[in-house]
Design a protein around this motif. Structure first.
Motif, PDB file in Angstrom:
ATOM      1  N   GLN A   1     -13.155  11.790   0.388  1.00  0.00           N
ATOM      2  CA  GLN A   1     -11.708  11.669   0.602  1.00  0.00           C
ATOM      3  C   GLN A   1     -11.326  10.231   0.926  1.00  0.00           C
ATOM      4  O   GLN A   1     -10.340   9.704   0.403  1.00  0.00           O
ATOM      5  N   GLU A   2     -12.131   9.572   1.778  1.00  0.00           N
ATOM      6  CA  GLU A   2     -11.841   8.181   2.140  1.00  0.00           C
ATOM      7  C   GLU A   2     -11.969   7.268   0.923  1.00  0.00           C
ATOM      8  O   GLU A   2     -11.157   6.362   0.727  1.00  0.00           O
TER       9      GLU A   2
ATOM     10  N   SER B   1     -11.476   8.117  -2.180  1.00  0.00           N
ATOM     11  CA  SER B   1     -10.316   8.332  -3.047  1.00  0.00           C
ATOM     12  C   SER B   1      -9.080   7.629  -2.488  1.00  0.00           C
ATOM     13  O   SER B   1      -8.259   7.094  -3.242  1.00  0.00           O
ATOM     14  N   LYS B   2      -8.964   7.570  -1.143  1.00  0.00           N
ATOM     15  CA  LYS B   2      -7.840   6.834  -0.536  1.00  0.00           C
ATOM     16  C   LYS B   2      -7.934   5.351  -0.867  1.00  0.00           C
ATOM     17  O   LYS B   2      -6.929   4.715  -1.198  1.00  0.00           O
TER      18      LYS B   2
ATOM     19  N   LYS C   1      -9.394   4.073  -3.441  1.00  0.00           N
ATOM     20  CA  LYS C   1      -9.080   3.918  -4.872  1.00  0.00           C
ATOM     21  C   LYS C   1      -7.570   3.925  -5.076  1.00  0.00           C
ATOM     22  O   LYS C   1      -7.039   3.152  -5.876  1.00  0.00           O
ATOM     23  N   GLU C   2      -6.872   4.817  -4.348  1.00  0.00           N
ATOM     24  CA  GLU C   2      -5.412   4.871  -4.456  1.00  0.00           C
ATOM     25  C   GLU C   2      -4.797   3.548  -3.989  1.00  0.00           C
ATOM     26  O   GLU C   2      -3.885   3.013  -4.623  1.00  0.00           O
ATOM     27  N   CYS C   3      -5.313   3.023  -2.872  1.00  0.00           N
ATOM     28  CA  CYS C   3      -4.805   1.737  -2.358  1.00  0.00           C
ATOM     29  C   CYS C   3      -5.016   0.642  -3.385  1.00  0.00           C
ATOM     30  O   CYS C   3      -4.138  -0.190  -3.615  1.00  0.00           O
ATOM     31  N   ASN C   4      -6.186   0.645  -3.998  1.00  0.00           N
ATOM     32  CA  ASN C   4      -6.491  -0.358  -5.009  1.00  0.00           C
ATOM     33  C   ASN C   4      -5.526  -0.224  -6.189  1.00  0.00           C
ATOM     34  O   ASN C   4      -5.027  -1.228  -6.714  1.00  0.00           O
ATOM     35  N   SER C   5      -5.247   1.014  -6.591  1.00  0.00           N
ATOM     36  CA  SER C   5      -4.311   1.246  -7.692  1.00  0.00           C
ATOM     37  C   SER C   5      -2.924   0.742  -7.323  1.00  0.00           C
ATOM     38  O   SER C   5      -2.231   0.126  -8.149  1.00  0.00           O
ATOM     39  N   ILE C   6      -2.507   0.982  -6.077  1.00  0.00           N
ATOM     40  CA  ILE C   6      -1.188   0.521  -5.623  1.00  0.00           C
ATOM     41  C   ILE C   6      -1.122  -1.000  -5.666  1.00  0.00           C
ATOM     42  O   ILE C   6      -0.119  -1.582  -6.098  1.00  0.00           O
TER      43      ILE C   6
END
Length: 115
Positions: free
Chosen positions: A63-64, A66-67, A69-74
């Motif tokens: 889960q961490e 994936s978070k 990865k989401e931050c990187n995408s943002i």
């Protein structure tokens, strides 16, 4: 002198062994098992708990990750928006320059100067 005999070296050994009491063997086995079994069962339950904790830990880590990865995408999306804004400003400047050039050429045409 020693005289070689045809007798097997194991001959007579079987008779020398005391009779094995099967009940005694069973009782000894039960005693051995009862001595070690509780520790083994505790170890088994501790290992099961450890395994369950590891599964929970792995899920939390996933889960961490994936978070992150989401931050990187943002961050990548923000960089793209910044780049788009930069190019939009360039296009606006080019458009303004073209309009100024158009106005100047129009004035020159009105005054009779051909380009």
């Amino acid at each position: 002198a020693l005289v070689p005999s045809d007798a097997s070296p194991d001959e007579g050994v079987v008779e020398d062994l005391p009779l094995i009491d099967e009940k005694a063997v069973e009782q000894l086995t039960e005693g051995l098992i009862s001595h070690y079994l509780p520790d083994l069962q505790r170890s088994k339950s501790a290992l099961q708990e450890l395994t369950q904790n590891q599964v929970v830990l792995l899920e939390t880590l996933e889960q961490e990750i994936s978070k992150f990865k989401e931050c990187n995408s943002i961050l990548e999306i923000n960089a793209l928006f910044s780049e788009a804004k930069h190019y939009h400003n360039k296009l606006v400047n080019i458009r303004n320059e073209m309009m100024m050039i158009h106005e100047k050429t129009s004035k020159l045409k009105v005054s009779g100067i051909t380009i």
